[in-house]
Design a protein around this motif. Sequence first.
Motif, short mmCIF file in Angstrom:
data_model
loop_
_atom_site.label_atom_id
_atom_site.label_comp_id
_atom_site.label_asym_id
_atom_site.label_seq_id
_atom_site.Cartn_x
_atom_site.Cartn_y
_atom_site.Cartn_z
N ILE A 8 7.00 51.94 7.27
CA ILE A 8 6.26 50.78 7.76
C ILE A 8 7.24 49.96 8.57
N ILE A 9 6.90 49.71 9.82
CA ILE A 9 7.81 48.96 10.69
C ILE A 9 7.37 47.50 10.70
N GLY A 10 8.22 46.63 10.15
CA GLY A 10 7.92 45.20 10.14
C GLY A 10 7.53 44.73 8.76
N ALA A 11 8.30 43.74 8.24
CA ALA A 11 8.02 43.21 6.91
C ALA A 11 7.52 41.77 6.98
N GLY A 12 6.48 41.58 7.78
CA GLY A 12 5.71 40.34 7.69
C GLY A 12 4.66 40.53 6.61
N VAL A 13 3.69 39.64 6.59
CA VAL A 13 2.69 39.74 5.51
C VAL A 13 1.93 41.06 5.55
N THR A 14 1.64 41.57 6.77
CA THR A 14 0.86 42.82 6.81
C THR A 14 1.72 44.02 6.40
N GLY A 15 2.96 44.05 6.84
CA GLY A 15 3.82 45.19 6.50
C GLY A 15 4.13 45.24 5.02
N VAL A 16 4.41 44.08 4.42
CA VAL A 16 4.75 44.07 2.99
C VAL A 16 3.53 44.49 2.16
N GLU A 33 12.74 46.33 8.43
CA GLU A 33 12.61 44.97 8.97
C GLU A 33 13.87 44.61 9.76
N LYS A 34 13.67 44.15 10.98
CA LYS A 34 14.86 43.82 11.78
C LYS A 34 15.47 42.48 11.40
N GLY A 35 14.67 41.57 10.86
CA GLY A 35 15.21 40.28 10.42
C GLY A 35 16.10 40.46 9.20
N GLU A 36 16.88 39.41 8.90
CA GLU A 36 17.79 39.48 7.75
C GLU A 36 17.03 39.44 6.43
N ALA A 45 5.89 30.95 9.30
CA ALA A 45 5.39 29.60 9.59
C ALA A 45 3.88 29.63 9.81
N ASN A 46 3.13 29.30 8.78
CA ASN A 46 1.68 29.20 8.97
C ASN A 46 1.12 28.02 8.19
N SER A 47 -0.20 27.90 8.15
CA SER A 47 -0.82 26.73 7.49
C SER A 47 -1.02 26.96 6.00
N CYS A 201 3.60 47.64 11.92
CA CYS A 201 3.20 46.27 11.55
C CYS A 201 4.18 45.28 12.16
N ALA A 202 4.55 45.51 13.42
CA ALA A 202 5.66 44.75 14.02
C ALA A 202 5.23 43.40 14.60
N GLY A 203 4.04 42.96 14.32
CA GLY A 203 3.62 41.59 14.65
C GLY A 203 3.78 41.26 16.12
N ARG A 208 5.15 46.54 21.81
CA ARG A 208 6.40 47.18 22.25
C ARG A 208 6.74 48.39 21.38
N ILE A 209 6.45 48.31 20.08
CA ILE A 209 6.72 49.46 19.20
C ILE A 209 5.77 50.61 19.56
N ASP A 210 4.50 50.29 19.82
CA ASP A 210 3.57 51.33 20.27
C ASP A 210 4.12 52.01 21.54
N ARG A 313 1.66 32.91 16.74
CA ARG A 313 0.62 33.85 16.32
C ARG A 313 0.73 35.12 17.19
N PRO A 314 0.66 36.30 16.57
CA PRO A 314 0.69 37.52 17.38
C PRO A 314 -0.69 37.80 17.98
N ALA A 315 -1.12 36.92 18.89
CA ALA A 315 -2.44 37.07 19.52
C ALA A 315 -2.36 38.13 20.62
N THR A 340 -5.21 34.90 10.82
CA THR A 340 -5.80 35.00 9.49
C THR A 340 -5.06 36.01 8.60
N GLY A 341 -3.88 36.42 9.04
CA GLY A 341 -3.20 37.52 8.36
C GLY A 341 -2.74 37.22 6.94
N LEU A 342 -2.43 35.96 6.68
CA LEU A 342 -2.01 35.62 5.31
C LEU A 342 -3.15 35.96 4.34
N THR A 343 -4.35 35.56 4.71
CA THR A 343 -5.52 35.81 3.87
C THR A 343 -5.86 37.30 3.83
N ALA A 344 -5.81 37.93 5.02
CA ALA A 344 -6.36 39.28 5.15
C ALA A 344 -5.39 40.38 4.74
C1 LIG Z 1 0.60 28.44 13.38
C2 LIG Z 1 0.00 29.48 12.50
C3 LIG Z 1 -0.87 29.12 11.47
C4 LIG Z 1 -1.45 30.11 10.66
N1 LIG Z 1 -2.23 29.75 9.58
C5 LIG Z 1 -2.74 30.72 8.78
C6 LIG Z 1 -3.49 30.37 7.63
O1 LIG Z 1 -3.59 29.20 7.26
N2 LIG Z 1 -4.07 31.36 6.91
C7 LIG Z 1 -3.95 32.67 7.25
O2 LIG Z 1 -4.54 33.52 6.59
N3 LIG Z 1 -3.17 33.04 8.30
C8 LIG Z 1 -2.58 32.10 9.07
N4 LIG Z 1 -1.79 32.43 10.13
C9 LIG Z 1 -1.68 33.85 10.51
C10 LIG Z 1 -0.59 34.62 9.83
O3 LIG Z 1 0.57 33.86 9.63
C11 LIG Z 1 -0.33 35.85 10.72
O4 LIG Z 1 -1.54 36.52 10.90
C12 LIG Z 1 0.67 36.77 10.08
O5 LIG Z 1 1.86 36.09 9.78
C13 LIG Z 1 0.97 37.98 10.95
O6 LIG Z 1 1.80 38.80 10.17
P1 LIG Z 1 2.36 40.19 10.67
O7 LIG Z 1 2.95 40.83 9.49
O8 LIG Z 1 1.29 40.91 11.40
O9 LIG Z 1 3.47 39.80 11.75
P2 LIG Z 1 4.96 39.24 11.52
O10 LIG Z 1 5.02 38.26 10.46
O11 LIG Z 1 5.49 38.85 12.86
O12 LIG Z 1 5.74 40.51 11.01
C14 LIG Z 1 6.23 41.50 11.87
C15 LIG Z 1 7.64 41.83 11.46
O13 LIG Z 1 8.09 42.94 12.23
C16 LIG Z 1 9.46 42.77 12.47
N5 LIG Z 1 9.82 43.62 13.61
C17 LIG Z 1 9.45 43.46 14.90
N6 LIG Z 1 10.01 44.42 15.65
C18 LIG Z 1 10.72 45.21 14.82
C19 LIG Z 1 11.52 46.37 15.02
N7 LIG Z 1 11.73 46.91 16.23
N8 LIG Z 1 12.13 46.92 13.94
C20 LIG Z 1 11.96 46.39 12.70
N9 LIG Z 1 11.22 45.28 12.47
C21 LIG Z 1 10.60 44.71 13.52
C22 LIG Z 1 9.59 41.29 12.73
O14 LIG Z 1 10.93 40.84 12.55
C23 LIG Z 1 8.62 40.70 11.73
O15 LIG Z 1 9.23 40.29 10.53
C24 LIG Z 1 -1.18 31.47 10.94
C25 LIG Z 1 -0.28 31.81 11.94
C26 LIG Z 1 0.34 30.83 12.68
C27 LIG Z 1 1.38 31.22 13.68
#
Ligand SMILES: Cc1cc2nc3c(=O)[nH]c(=O)nc-3n(C[C@H](O)[C@H](O)[C@H](O)COP(=O)(O)OP(=O)(O)OC[C@H]3O[C@@H](n4cnc5c(N)ncnc54)[C@H](O)[C@@H]3O)c2cc1C
Length: 452
Positions: A8-16, A33-36, A45-47, A201-203, A208-210, A313-315, A340-344
């Motif tokens: 799984i590439i990326g440890a944001g909420v969806t990757g974890v 995960e590329k971050g520390e 950083a979300n709501s 799941c690189a957010g 770019r990963i695709d 937001r990764p829009a 909506t990724g935190l919820t979903a």
């Molecule tokens: C302002 C704001 C408010 C929000 N409020 C809410 C809310 O209240 N409720 C809710 O449900 N959702 C909310 N969200 C949405 C939610 O935060 C996002 O949908 C979610 O964080 C997306 O997660 P992700 O895992 O897809 O992406 P990310 O968190 O970006 O994770 C992707 C990870 O991939 C890593 N990565 C990228 N490239 C590489 C690579 N080449 N190699 C290894 N790792 C890589 C990155 O370092 C990153 O850690 C909000 C978002 C924002 C910005």
Amino acid sequence: MDRFDAAIIGAGVTGVATARRLAMAGLRVLLLEKGEDILSGASKANSALLHTGFDAPEGSLELRCMQQGYSEYMGLAQAMNLPVLKASAMVVAWTEAQETDLQGILSAAHRNGVTDTRLISRADILSREPGLSPKARAAVLVPGEFVIDPWSPFHGYAQQILNLGGTIRRGTEVTGGAFDGQSWRIETSKGTFCADRIVNCAGLYGDRIDALLLGRTDFTIKPRKGQFIVFDKAAAKQLNSIILPVPDARTKGVVLTPTIFGNLLVGPTAEETEDRHRATVTRSALDMLQQRAVEILPALQDMPVTATYAGLRPATEFKEYRIHCDPARNWVTVGGIRSTGLTASLGIARHVADLLGAGPGESPKPPQMPNLAEHLPRDWQSPGYGEIVCHCEMVTRREIEAALNGPFPPGDLGGLKRRTRCAMGRCQGFNCMGRIAELTGGRLSPDIAVAP
Ligand SMILES: Cc1cc2nc3c(=O)[nH]c(=O)nc-3n(C[C@H](O)[C@H](O)[C@H](O)COP(=O)(O)OP(=O)(O)OC[C@H]3O[C@@H](n4cnc5c(N)ncnc54)[C@H](O)[C@@H]3O)c2cc1C
């Protein structure tokens, strides 16, 4: 070369969440995960709102994932000692035109299955929130919208991944890869790995990963910045509910909400930006947020601000999530999980497992997470905590030691803050950072003890 069933590439909420689900299904997973530390991209950083999906696009995958994620989360919250602030939301109309829109919002909510939503009058609004401006005309009440801790669940899921034999590599950037018809060879900044399947799941870097590994992408990330103001803890007493505006086509608009940590949060903005990496705050946006907050809740006029921050937001150019499977190359992309990724996340994880044909598997033993919520007993309230290190957030030495010595220790200072809240209060670390540096000296590293 290490071999895995799924990377799984990326440890944001969806990757974890996805890595956890695949590990539960019996796959040997590798989370890269590329971050520390985990949660260092969009997810830092979300709501922190757990949404019901009342206003999600009807019939969408996003709605399905949100509602699945919501219900799974509520079960896990109890099992893992995760706090939920049952705040309820009100979509408040401030103008005649907005009042007219409320009926449509209510009907859409009912069509989405959120049947406990209802219209309430100005008197009802003010009896719930006496501090709100009397200019409020009417509202849609959404009793099931809650406030959660946006990080602790994912630290808990990471522990579950490790307990199930999975591997988490932080500070490890995927730089290339090739598919040989059976499995993927993945090049990273810390060596080469082999995995039968990949989930992207690189957010903010999903497109770019695709492009890098598949040679094509069907979406482009268009980062959308959201800026926030965090009012001081005294302000939180002024508000119990989540105050939502009547949304427009682009954004849910500026929200006022209590946080689980006992502050009052105002934001986010919705600003197109080119920068995928850095989210900066601007004077003009913060002024706008503060002014709007005071119009809605006049008592905020003289309230001090504790902090400001921004998230990205990764829009994409599409409203709907970009989740698709390329079975010929054992690949799933989870892209465009914008607001909506935190919820979903838990719902997305199940959807990905279905796409990969992974079974439901076993439920791992739920770890008990330390409570950071202000409305529940904190560590400093029980004896033996050693010392208070961060006086603004009342973080104890015992909490910091537990994070550093725990099963999934922080990879950097940001990770320690998300695990304990140290340096996240009024002084933003001015008073405690020296002591934190002493306690953590040499112990914050992405490489520490995260492989079984
Ligand atoms: C302002 C704001 C408010 C929000 N409020 C809410 C809310 O209240 N409720 C809710 O449900 N959702 C909310 N969200 C949405 C939610 O935060 C996002 O949908 C979610 O964080 C997306 O997660 P992700 O895992 O897809 O992406 P990310 O968190 O970006 O994770 C992707 C990870 O991939 C890593 N990565 C990228 N490239 C590489 C690579 N080449 N190699 C290894 N790792 C890589 C990155 O370092 C990153 O850690 C909000 C978002 C924002 C910005």
